[in-house]
Scaffold this active site. Structure first.
Site, short mmCIF file in Angstrom:
data_model
loop_
_atom_site.label_atom_id
_atom_site.label_comp_id
_atom_site.label_asym_id
_atom_site.label_seq_id
_atom_site.Cartn_x
_atom_site.Cartn_y
_atom_site.Cartn_z
N ASN A 9 0.87 -1.19 0.00
CA ASN A 9 0.00 0.00 0.00
C ASN A 9 0.90 1.22 0.00
O ASN A 9 1.48 1.57 1.03
CB ASN A 9 -0.90 -0.02 1.25
CG ASN A 9 -1.70 1.27 1.39
OD1 ASN A 9 -1.78 2.07 0.45
ND2 ASN A 9 -2.28 1.49 2.56
N LYS A 11 0.09 4.24 -0.27
CA LYS A 11 -0.59 5.46 0.24
C LYS A 11 -0.36 6.58 -0.78
O LYS A 11 -0.30 6.29 -1.98
CB LYS A 11 -0.08 5.78 1.65
CG LYS A 11 -0.17 4.54 2.56
CD LYS A 11 0.04 4.82 4.00
CE LYS A 11 -0.12 3.51 4.78
NZ LYS A 11 0.01 3.67 6.22
N HIS A 90 -9.48 1.53 5.25
CA HIS A 90 -8.18 1.76 5.90
C HIS A 90 -8.37 2.79 7.02
O HIS A 90 -9.17 3.73 6.87
CB HIS A 90 -7.17 2.27 4.87
CG HIS A 90 -5.76 2.24 5.40
ND1 HIS A 90 -5.30 3.18 6.28
CD2 HIS A 90 -4.75 1.36 5.22
CE1 HIS A 90 -4.04 2.89 6.60
NE2 HIS A 90 -3.69 1.78 5.97
N GLU A 92 -6.70 5.23 7.87
CA GLU A 92 -6.48 6.62 7.45
C GLU A 92 -7.72 7.19 6.77
O GLU A 92 -7.97 8.39 6.82
CB GLU A 92 -5.23 6.69 6.55
CG GLU A 92 -3.96 6.51 7.38
CD GLU A 92 -2.80 5.86 6.66
OE1 GLU A 92 -2.81 5.79 5.42
OE2 GLU A 92 -1.88 5.39 7.36
N GLU A 160 -5.09 -4.18 11.13
CA GLU A 160 -4.06 -3.15 11.25
C GLU A 160 -4.33 -2.33 12.51
O GLU A 160 -5.11 -1.36 12.45
CB GLU A 160 -4.10 -2.21 10.04
CG GLU A 160 -3.75 -2.86 8.73
CD GLU A 160 -3.19 -1.85 7.73
OE1 GLU A 160 -2.06 -2.03 7.31
OE2 GLU A 160 -3.88 -0.88 7.40
N GLY A 166 2.76 2.94 10.79
CA GLY A 166 3.75 4.00 10.59
C GLY A 166 4.50 4.38 11.84
O GLY A 166 5.23 5.38 11.86
N SER A 205 3.72 -1.43 10.45
CA SER A 205 5.18 -1.45 10.64
C SER A 205 5.82 -2.79 10.25
O SER A 205 6.79 -3.22 10.88
CB SER A 205 5.54 -1.07 12.08
OG SER A 205 5.11 0.25 12.37
P1 13P Z 1 3.28 0.97 7.65
O1 13P Z 1 3.77 -0.36 7.11
O2 13P Z 1 4.01 2.13 7.07
O3 13P Z 1 3.21 0.95 9.15
O4 13P Z 1 1.77 1.12 7.13
C1 13P Z 1 0.86 0.13 7.40
C2 13P Z 1 -0.38 0.38 6.63
O5 13P Z 1 -1.16 1.24 6.97
C3 13P Z 1 -0.60 -0.42 5.41
O6 13P Z 1 -1.89 -0.27 4.94
#
Ligand code: 13P
Length: 251
Positions: A9, A11, A90, A92, A160, A166, A205
């Site tokens: 992903n 983003k 997600h 976010e 997640e 992150g 992560s």
């Molecule tokens: P990270 O791997 O950067 O922590 O992000 C996880 C994520 O949100 C994948 O959709």
């Protein structure tokens, strides 16, 4: 055991050059299933450059099929330019765009209707975990999507934890395994056919140096990778760990 699913992903990162060269930089992939989800703007270019070498998906879609929804992209449009998978829900999106469980279910339905395989993201906040509400939070987030997943071509649920995204703080294997087993129990209770169709994957992560431990538990049927998926070398390293473990399990 289901074939492991490794998803990138990106983003809102990357550019056209990165999207064009990524599949070639990744090389051939066999024993695990790999999906790359670039920003929507690069999907078609990536589909043309990747020429079927890697499966593609989008990070979000509109809940509507078409109409006066400025800025939205429908699941059918994403499919037409090369997506076969779609993330929905997600954290976010849930936080920054205030998406509710109902919105997520509507997006999931739109994905399935257009022939996209949904990956439904769920996760608790640190506060919810501290209050002992992690399992309940995830059950609530999943309640209205079970019937949709049964109709999908393929599907996944990405656990997640919000606090692990992150942050560099990967959830402990024990916490991940407890949650994945709880999700699979809910699946079994709803309709056992889903156990073979819907993979439960972990995100938050994930890096080349911690993915091996996650895959020691067969409740982890794949990973959803953010930051470490932006560099083809580190994403390839994650794929290689998964492939090696799949080969070892076969022996
Ligand atoms: P990270 O791997 O950067 O922590 O992000 C996880 C994520 O949100 C994948 O959709």
């Amino acid at each position: 055991m289901n074939k492991r699913l490794i998803i990138a992903n990106w983003k809102m990162h990357g550019d056209l050059a990165m999207a064009g060269g990524f599949a070639a930089a990744l090389g051939q992939v066999n024993t695990v299933e790999v999906v790359v989800m670039p920003p929507m703007a690069y999907l078609q270019g990536m589909a043309e450059a990747a020429a079927g070498q890697v499966a593609l998906g989008c990070q979000d879609i509109s809940p509507f099929a078409e109409g006066a929804y400025t800025g939205d992209v429908s699941a059918g449009m994403a499919y037409e330019v090369g997506a076969r998978w779609a993330l929905v829900g997600h954290s976010e999106r849930r936080v920054v765009h205030s998406e509710s469980d109902q919105d997520v279910a509507a997006k999931c339905e739109a994905a399935v209707e257009a022939g996209l395989s949904p990956i439904v993201c769920v996760g608790e906040t640190q506060q919810q975990r501290d209050a002992g509400l992690a399992v309940e939070t995830i059950s609530d987030q999943l309640a209205s999507i079970w019937r949709l997943l049964l109709q999908a071509p393929a599907a996944g649920i990405a656990y997640e934890p919000v606090w692990a995204i992150g942050s560099g703080q990967v959830a402990s294997l024990e916490d991940v395994a407890v949650m994945h087993r709880s999700i699979r129990e809910q699946m079994r209770a709803y309709d056992a056919r889903m156990l073979e169709k819907v993979r439960v994957i972990y995100g938050g992560s994930v890096k080349p140096n911690n993915v091996g431990e996650l895959f020691t538990d067969d409740a982890v049927e794949g990973v959803l990778v953010g930051g470490a998926s932006l560099d083809p070398e580190s994403f390839r390293a994650i794929i290689d760990v998964a492939a090696e473990q799949a080969a070892a399990e076969k022996e």
